[in-house]
Write a protein that holds these residues in place. Structure first.
Motif, PDB file in Angstrom:
ATOM      1  N   CYS A   1     103.461 116.064 -25.317  1.00 26.17           N
ATOM      2  CA  CYS A   1     104.107 116.864 -24.294  1.00 26.17           C
ATOM      3  C   CYS A   1     105.479 117.286 -24.821  1.00 26.17           C
ATOM      4  CB  CYS A   1     104.259 116.039 -23.022  1.00 26.17           C
ATOM      5  SG  CYS A   1     105.088 116.879 -21.664  1.00 26.17           S
ATOM      6  N   ALA A   2     105.851 118.520 -24.527  1.00 25.03           N
ATOM      7  CA  ALA A   2     107.148 119.023 -24.973  1.00 25.03           C
ATOM      8  C   ALA A   2     107.782 119.834 -23.855  1.00 25.03           C
ATOM      9  CB  ALA A   2     106.989 119.893 -26.214  1.00 25.03           C
ATOM     10  N   VAL A   3     109.113 119.822 -23.799  1.00 24.19           N
ATOM     11  CA  VAL A   3     109.824 120.621 -22.805  1.00 24.19           C
ATOM     12  C   VAL A   3     111.040 121.272 -23.448  1.00 24.19           C
ATOM     13  CG1 VAL A   3     109.100 119.141 -20.906  1.00 24.19           C
ATOM     14  CG2 VAL A   3     111.316 118.756 -21.980  1.00 24.19           C
ATOM     15  N   ASP A   4     111.428 122.391 -22.899  1.00 21.57           N
ATOM     16  CA  ASP A   4     112.672 123.040 -23.280  1.00 21.57           C
ATOM     17  C   ASP A   4     112.880 124.236 -22.362  1.00 21.57           C
ATOM     18  OD1 ASP A   4     114.170 123.012 -26.529  1.00 21.57           O
ATOM     19  OD2 ASP A   4     115.045 123.712 -24.643  1.00 21.57           O
ATOM     20  N   ARG A   5     114.082 124.759 -22.442  1.00 22.56           N
ATOM     21  CA  ARG A   5     114.409 125.930 -21.637  1.00 22.56           C
ATOM     22  C   ARG A   5     114.017 127.164 -22.434  1.00 22.56           C
ATOM     23  NH1 ARG A   5     117.449 126.265 -17.371  1.00 22.56           N
ATOM     24  NH2 ARG A   5     118.378 124.218 -17.765  1.00 22.56           N
ATOM     25  N   LEU A   6     112.939 127.812 -22.001  1.00 23.96           N
ATOM     26  CA  LEU A   6     112.449 129.000 -22.691  1.00 23.96           C
ATOM     27  C   LEU A   6     112.536 130.203 -21.774  1.00 23.96           C
ATOM     28  CD1 LEU A   6     109.202 127.719 -24.477  1.00 23.96           C
ATOM     29  CD2 LEU A   6     111.570 127.557 -25.219  1.00 23.96           C
ATOM     30  N   THR A   7     112.939 131.314 -22.339  1.00 24.89           N
ATOM     31  CA  THR A   7     112.948 132.558 -21.583  1.00 24.89           C
ATOM     32  C   THR A   7     112.183 133.593 -22.390  1.00 24.89           C
ATOM     33  OG1 THR A   7     115.066 133.134 -22.563  1.00 24.89           O
ATOM     34  CG2 THR A   7     115.123 132.115 -20.394  1.00 24.89           C
ATOM     35  N   GLY A   8     111.026 133.961 -21.865  1.00 29.06           N
ATOM     36  CA  GLY A   8     110.211 134.965 -22.536  1.00 29.06           C
ATOM     37  C   GLY A   8     109.587 134.443 -23.814  1.00 29.06           C
ATOM     38  N   GLY A   9     108.824 135.303 -24.467  1.00 28.68           N
ATOM     39  CA  GLY A   9     108.228 134.949 -25.741  1.00 28.68           C
ATOM     40  C   GLY A   9     107.105 133.950 -25.605  1.00 28.68           C
ATOM     41  N   SER A  10     106.661 133.456 -26.752  1.00 24.56           N
ATOM     42  CA  SER A  10     105.551 132.522 -26.770  1.00 24.56           C
ATOM     43  C   SER A  10     105.956 131.166 -26.201  1.00 24.56           C
ATOM     44  CB  SER A  10     105.052 132.350 -28.206  1.00 24.56           C
ATOM     45  OG  SER A  10     104.097 131.311 -28.268  1.00 24.56           O
ATOM     46  N   LEU A  11     105.087 130.609 -25.383  1.00 28.17           N
ATOM     47  CA  LEU A  11     105.315 129.273 -24.830  1.00 28.17           C
ATOM     48  C   LEU A  11     104.643 128.209 -25.683  1.00 28.17           C
ATOM     49  CD1 LEU A  11     104.716 129.902 -21.012  1.00 28.17           C
ATOM     50  CD2 LEU A  11     106.833 130.135 -22.324  1.00 28.17           C
ATOM     51  N   LEU A  12     103.973 128.622 -26.750  1.00 32.50           N
ATOM     52  CA  LEU A  12     103.196 127.682 -27.559  1.00 32.50           C
ATOM     53  C   LEU A  12     103.697 127.601 -28.993  1.00 32.50           C
ATOM     54  CD1 LEU A  12      99.589 128.517 -26.300  1.00 32.50           C
ATOM     55  CD2 LEU A  12     101.103 126.673 -25.562  1.00 32.50           C
ATOM     56  N   LEU A  13     104.957 127.909 -29.194  1.00 31.60           N
ATOM     57  CA  LEU A  13     105.536 127.853 -30.520  1.00 31.60           C
ATOM     58  C   LEU A  13     106.306 126.549 -30.675  1.00 31.60           C
ATOM     59  CD1 LEU A  13     105.738 129.563 -33.084  1.00 31.60           C
ATOM     60  CD2 LEU A  13     107.856 130.542 -32.181  1.00 31.60           C
ATOM     61  N   GLU A  14     105.871 125.690 -31.574  1.00 34.85           N
ATOM     62  CA  GLU A  14     106.448 124.362 -31.718  1.00 34.85           C
ATOM     63  C   GLU A  14     107.959 124.396 -31.934  1.00 34.85           C
ATOM     64  OE1 GLU A  14     105.150 122.343 -35.190  1.00 34.85           O
ATOM     65  OE2 GLU A  14     106.069 120.426 -34.639  1.00 34.85           O
ATOM     66  N   SER A  15     108.415 125.331 -32.722  1.00 32.57           N
ATOM     67  CA  SER A  15     109.822 125.356 -33.102  1.00 32.57           C
ATOM     68  C   SER A  15     110.756 125.652 -31.938  1.00 32.57           C
ATOM     69  CB  SER A  15     110.052 126.378 -34.216  1.00 32.57           C
ATOM     70  OG  SER A  15     109.677 127.669 -33.783  1.00 32.57           O
ATOM     71  N   ARG A  16     110.226 126.123 -30.832  1.00 34.97           N
ATOM     72  CA  ARG A  16     111.061 126.454 -29.666  1.00 34.97           C
ATOM     73  C   ARG A  16     111.361 125.238 -28.807  1.00 34.97           C
ATOM     74  NH1 ARG A  16     109.361 131.539 -26.339  1.00 34.97           N
ATOM     75  NH2 ARG A  16     111.620 131.622 -26.028  1.00 34.97           N
ATOM     76  N   PHE A  17     110.692 124.111 -29.072  1.00 37.76           N
ATOM     77  CA  PHE A  17     110.841 122.928 -28.213  1.00 37.76           C
ATOM     78  C   PHE A  17     111.659 121.850 -28.925  1.00 37.76           C
ATOM     79  CE2 PHE A  17     108.096 123.873 -24.642  1.00 37.76           C
ATOM     80  CZ  PHE A  17     107.305 124.903 -25.134  1.00 37.76           C
ATOM     81  N   ARG A  18     112.659 121.338 -28.202  1.00 37.45           N
ATOM     82  CA  ARG A  18     113.510 120.279 -28.764  1.00 37.45           C
ATOM     83  C   ARG A  18     113.131 118.890 -28.283  1.00 37.45           C
ATOM     84  NH1 ARG A  18     119.121 122.381 -26.726  1.00 37.45           N
ATOM     85  NH2 ARG A  18     117.754 123.123 -25.064  1.00 37.45           N
TER      86      ARG A  18
END
Length: 124
Positions: free
Chosen positions: A95-112
């Protein structure tokens, strides 16, 4: 830091079902995008399914007809209902969480922020 606790993994035969749970801190569960990723040994984590804070859903193409992601706001929990499981679904599910706005929600590098993972094993 964000606390994430996954559960629900296990061993099933092909065709079976499992439901994974990811419990998060209340603030994270209500304000952040939450996602599931899968990793097999020697490979990178791949996105499985995600839901952002507005309820926008995203699924990997190979799973969208068999997996369903949902969120229980009262329990601060994200679920992944997996049906018609196949041996190739085997892996460690994070499970991963982060504050994302737009774009892919399934890109590993976007989650901290990541949980510890829960193992899913599907036998043929």
């Amino acid at each position: 830091q964000v606390r994430l606790v996954e559960s629900g993994g296990g061993s099933v035969q092909a065709g079976g079902s499992l439901r994974l749970s990811c419990e998060a801190d209340e603030h994270a569960a209500k304000t952040l995008c939450m996602a599931w990723f899968r990793q097999v040994p020697g490979q990178e984590r791949v996105g499985v399914a995600a839901m952002d804070s507005d309820g926008r859903l995203s699924y990997a193409d190979s799973m969208k007809d068999r997996f369903t992601v949902s969120r229980d706001a009262a329990k601060n929990t994200l679920y992944l209902q997996m049906t018609s499981l196949k041996p190739e679904d085997t892996g460690l599910y994070y499970c991963a969480v982060d504050r994302l706005t737009g774009g892919s929600l399934l890109l590993e590098s976007r989650f901290r922020y990541w949980g510890q993972g829960t193992q899913v094993t599907v036998s043929s």
